[in-house]
Write a protein that holds these residues in place. Structure first.
Motif, mmCIF file in Angstrom:
data_model
loop_
_atom_site.group_PDB
_atom_site.id
_atom_site.type_symbol
_atom_site.label_atom_id
_atom_site.label_comp_id
_atom_site.label_asym_id
_atom_site.label_seq_id
_atom_site.Cartn_x
_atom_site.Cartn_y
_atom_site.Cartn_z
ATOM 1 N N ASP A 226 0.881 -1.174 0.000
ATOM 2 C CA ASP A 226 0.000 0.000 0.000
ATOM 3 C C ASP A 226 0.921 1.227 0.000
ATOM 4 O OD1 ASP A 226 -0.888 -2.262 1.865
ATOM 5 O OD2 ASP A 226 -2.785 -1.294 1.443
ATOM 6 N N LYS B 133 2.415 1.460 -7.049
ATOM 7 C CA LYS B 133 2.114 0.471 -8.107
ATOM 8 C C LYS B 133 0.922 0.867 -8.968
ATOM 9 C CE LYS B 133 -0.643 -2.199 -5.058
ATOM 10 N NZ LYS B 133 -1.686 -1.168 -5.216
ATOM 11 N N PRO C 156 -8.531 -5.853 -4.457
ATOM 12 C CA PRO C 156 -9.906 -6.327 -4.503
ATOM 13 C C PRO C 156 -10.713 -5.545 -5.535
ATOM 14 C CG PRO C 156 -9.460 -5.155 -2.445
ATOM 15 C CD PRO C 156 -8.173 -5.328 -3.125
ATOM 16 N N ARG D 23 -13.720 -4.907 0.875
ATOM 17 C CA ARG D 23 -13.477 -3.498 1.288
ATOM 18 C C ARG D 23 -14.186 -3.172 2.599
ATOM 19 N NH1 ARG D 23 -9.771 -1.205 -1.604
ATOM 20 N NH2 ARG D 23 -9.768 -1.894 -3.764
ATOM 21 N N TYR E 64 -10.855 -12.969 -0.460
ATOM 22 C CA TYR E 64 -9.940 -12.493 -1.514
ATOM 23 C C TYR E 64 -9.875 -13.524 -2.649
ATOM 24 C CZ TYR E 64 -7.726 -8.519 0.972
ATOM 25 O OH TYR E 64 -7.462 -7.315 1.583
ATOM 26 N N ARG F 115 -11.181 -13.166 -6.497
ATOM 27 C CA ARG F 115 -10.234 -13.440 -7.605
ATOM 28 C C ARG F 115 -10.819 -14.442 -8.603
ATOM 29 N NH1 ARG F 115 -5.861 -13.996 -4.396
ATOM 30 N NH2 ARG F 115 -5.790 -11.742 -4.655
ATOM 31 N N ARG G 264 -2.547 -5.739 -8.482
ATOM 32 C CA ARG G 264 -2.619 -6.832 -7.504
ATOM 33 C C ARG G 264 -3.293 -8.074 -8.086
ATOM 34 N NH1 ARG G 264 -0.931 -5.285 -2.688
ATOM 35 N NH2 ARG G 264 -1.359 -3.216 -1.871
ATOM 36 N N SER H 137 -0.441 -11.003 -3.886
ATOM 37 C CA SER H 137 -0.838 -10.162 -2.748
ATOM 38 C C SER H 137 -1.424 -11.029 -1.640
ATOM 39 C CB SER H 137 -1.879 -9.116 -3.169
ATOM 40 O OG SER H 137 -1.261 -7.975 -3.711
ATOM 41 N N SER H 138 -2.191 -12.050 -2.019
ATOM 42 C CA SER H 138 -2.744 -12.943 -0.994
ATOM 43 C C SER H 138 -1.642 -13.741 -0.306
ATOM 44 C CB SER H 138 -3.749 -13.920 -1.608
ATOM 45 O OG SER H 138 -5.014 -13.313 -1.750
ATOM 46 N N TYR I 36 0.267 -10.869 1.902
ATOM 47 C CA TYR I 36 -0.482 -10.238 3.009
ATOM 48 C C TYR I 36 -1.100 -11.287 3.938
ATOM 49 C CZ TYR I 36 -0.300 -5.456 1.103
ATOM 50 O OH TYR I 36 0.100 -4.217 0.663
ATOM 51 N N GLN I 37 -1.825 -12.254 3.346
ATOM 52 C CA GLN I 37 -2.467 -13.260 4.205
ATOM 53 C C GLN I 37 -1.411 -14.233 4.752
ATOM 54 O OE1 GLN I 37 -4.459 -11.860 1.477
ATOM 55 N NE2 GLN I 37 -5.086 -10.810 3.341
ATOM 56 N N PHE J 201 -4.497 -3.218 6.932
ATOM 57 C CA PHE J 201 -3.089 -3.629 6.872
ATOM 58 C C PHE J 201 -2.107 -2.458 6.876
ATOM 59 C CE2 PHE J 201 -5.308 -7.148 4.503
ATOM 60 C CZ PHE J 201 -5.297 -8.015 5.587
HETATM 61 P P1 TYD Z 1 -5.463 -1.996 -2.700
HETATM 62 O O1 TYD Z 1 -6.801 -1.467 -3.095
HETATM 63 O O2 TYD Z 1 -4.505 -2.353 -3.760
HETATM 64 O O3 TYD Z 1 -4.820 -0.934 -1.732
HETATM 65 P P2 TYD Z 1 -3.928 0.300 -2.125
HETATM 66 O O4 TYD Z 1 -4.590 0.966 -3.288
HETATM 67 O O5 TYD Z 1 -3.968 1.089 -0.847
HETATM 68 O O6 TYD Z 1 -2.573 -0.251 -2.462
HETATM 69 O O7 TYD Z 1 -5.648 -3.234 -1.740
HETATM 70 C C1 TYD Z 1 -6.388 -3.105 -0.549
HETATM 71 C C2 TYD Z 1 -5.744 -3.889 0.556
HETATM 72 O O8 TYD Z 1 -5.968 -5.294 0.381
HETATM 73 C C3 TYD Z 1 -4.247 -3.707 0.657
HETATM 74 O O9 TYD Z 1 -3.933 -3.490 2.032
HETATM 75 C C4 TYD Z 1 -3.689 -5.023 0.230
HETATM 76 C C5 TYD Z 1 -4.764 -5.999 0.617
HETATM 77 N N1 TYD Z 1 -4.808 -7.272 -0.148
HETATM 78 C C6 TYD Z 1 -4.617 -8.466 0.517
HETATM 79 O O10 TYD Z 1 -4.358 -8.481 1.731
HETATM 80 N N2 TYD Z 1 -4.733 -9.647 -0.168
HETATM 81 C C7 TYD Z 1 -5.052 -9.683 -1.485
HETATM 82 O O11 TYD Z 1 -5.156 -10.775 -2.079
HETATM 83 C C8 TYD Z 1 -5.263 -8.431 -2.179
HETATM 84 C C9 TYD Z 1 -5.640 -8.438 -3.627
HETATM 85 C C10 TYD Z 1 -5.122 -7.242 -1.468
#
Ligand code: TYD
Length: 201
Positions: free
Chosen positions: A14, A18, A42, A52, A70, A74, A99, A103-104, A107-108, A153
């Motif tokens: 974040d 990107k 997302p 969201r 997530y 997807r 993303r 990302s999953s 982050y996860q 996050f």
């Molecule tokens: P995003 O809208 O890309 O946030 P930003 O524009 O602020 O970069 O993504 C929203 C949040 O979701 C971001 O904290 C990352 C998280 N995320 C996951 O944790 N797992 C996932 O699979 C995806 C796609 C996003």
């Protein structure tokens, strides 16, 4: 392994920049007359909107349920008969993703079991992944400068763990996937030039 060669994915923390680079690539391809679709996860579709709601603390659920949401978002984003990425690719568009499944994993992956995440994210891989690698402290400064409410996050320690997880998963990509790491501290023009050189545009 299934690979979508005309699917180009941008990944990053974040606040990494990107989304700016994804937008710039989309307009540069469009100005060359290419059919291009810019899309993000997302998504803005029903499952993505539920994600969201969780990120913005309107809905509370477990971290495992969020990982499944997530992945469901997807699957719908890929395979929906109306707006799926697979359909756009079939129609000959270049798809640029802001993303995708890594990302999953990143982050996860901080809280959930990696084998479980890989199982629920057993989706076709993009042909190209571009990781905009911006130091975590700089990402936090940019998130704060935007003045938006902090999402789930947007915390320094969490993002540090996510960055390490990204680097780890990108170190073991299958050979068919082309990967570029871009220094997110470079100015946006230099980053865009590196992206275009990498994609041979
Ligand atoms: P995003 O809208 O890309 O946030 P930003 O524009 O602020 O970069 O993504 C929203 C949040 O979701 C971001 O904290 C990352 C998280 N995320 C996951 O944790 N797992 C996932 O699979 C995806 C796609 C996003």
């Amino acid at each position: 392994m299934s690979l979508l060669s005309h699917f180009i994915v941008f990944e990053g923390l974040d606040g990494s920049g990107k989304s700016t680079q994804a937008r710039r690539l989309a307009s540069s391809l469009a100005s060359q007359g290419k059919a291009v679709r810019l899309t993000s996860e997302p998504t803005d579709n029903p499952i993505g909107r539920l994600v969201r709601d969780v990120l913005q603390h309107r809905v509370v659920t477990s971290s495992k349920a969020l990982a499944l949401l997530y992945a469901a978002d997807r699957e719908d984003h890929l395979s929906n008969p109306g707006y799926g990425i697979l359909k756009s690719l079939d129609e000959g568009q270049v798809v640029i993703g802001d993303r995708y499944l890594h990302s999953s994993l990143a982050y996860q992956g901080v809280s959930e079991d990696m084998d479980f995440l890989k199982t629920i994210n057993d989706f076709p891989l993009p042909g190209h992944i571009i990781f905009i690698d911006t130091p975590v402290e700089e990402c936090m400064r940019r998130i704060e400068a935007r003045g938006d409410e902090k999402e789930l996050f947007d915390k320094l320690e969490y993002l540090k763990a996510v960055r390490s997880a990204f680097l780890e998963v990108f170190a073991t990509l299958p050979p068919g996937v082309r990967y570029l790491r871009v220094d997110g501290m470079l100015d946006a023009d230099s980053q865009a030039r590196q992206v275009e050189a990498f994609l041979n545009l």
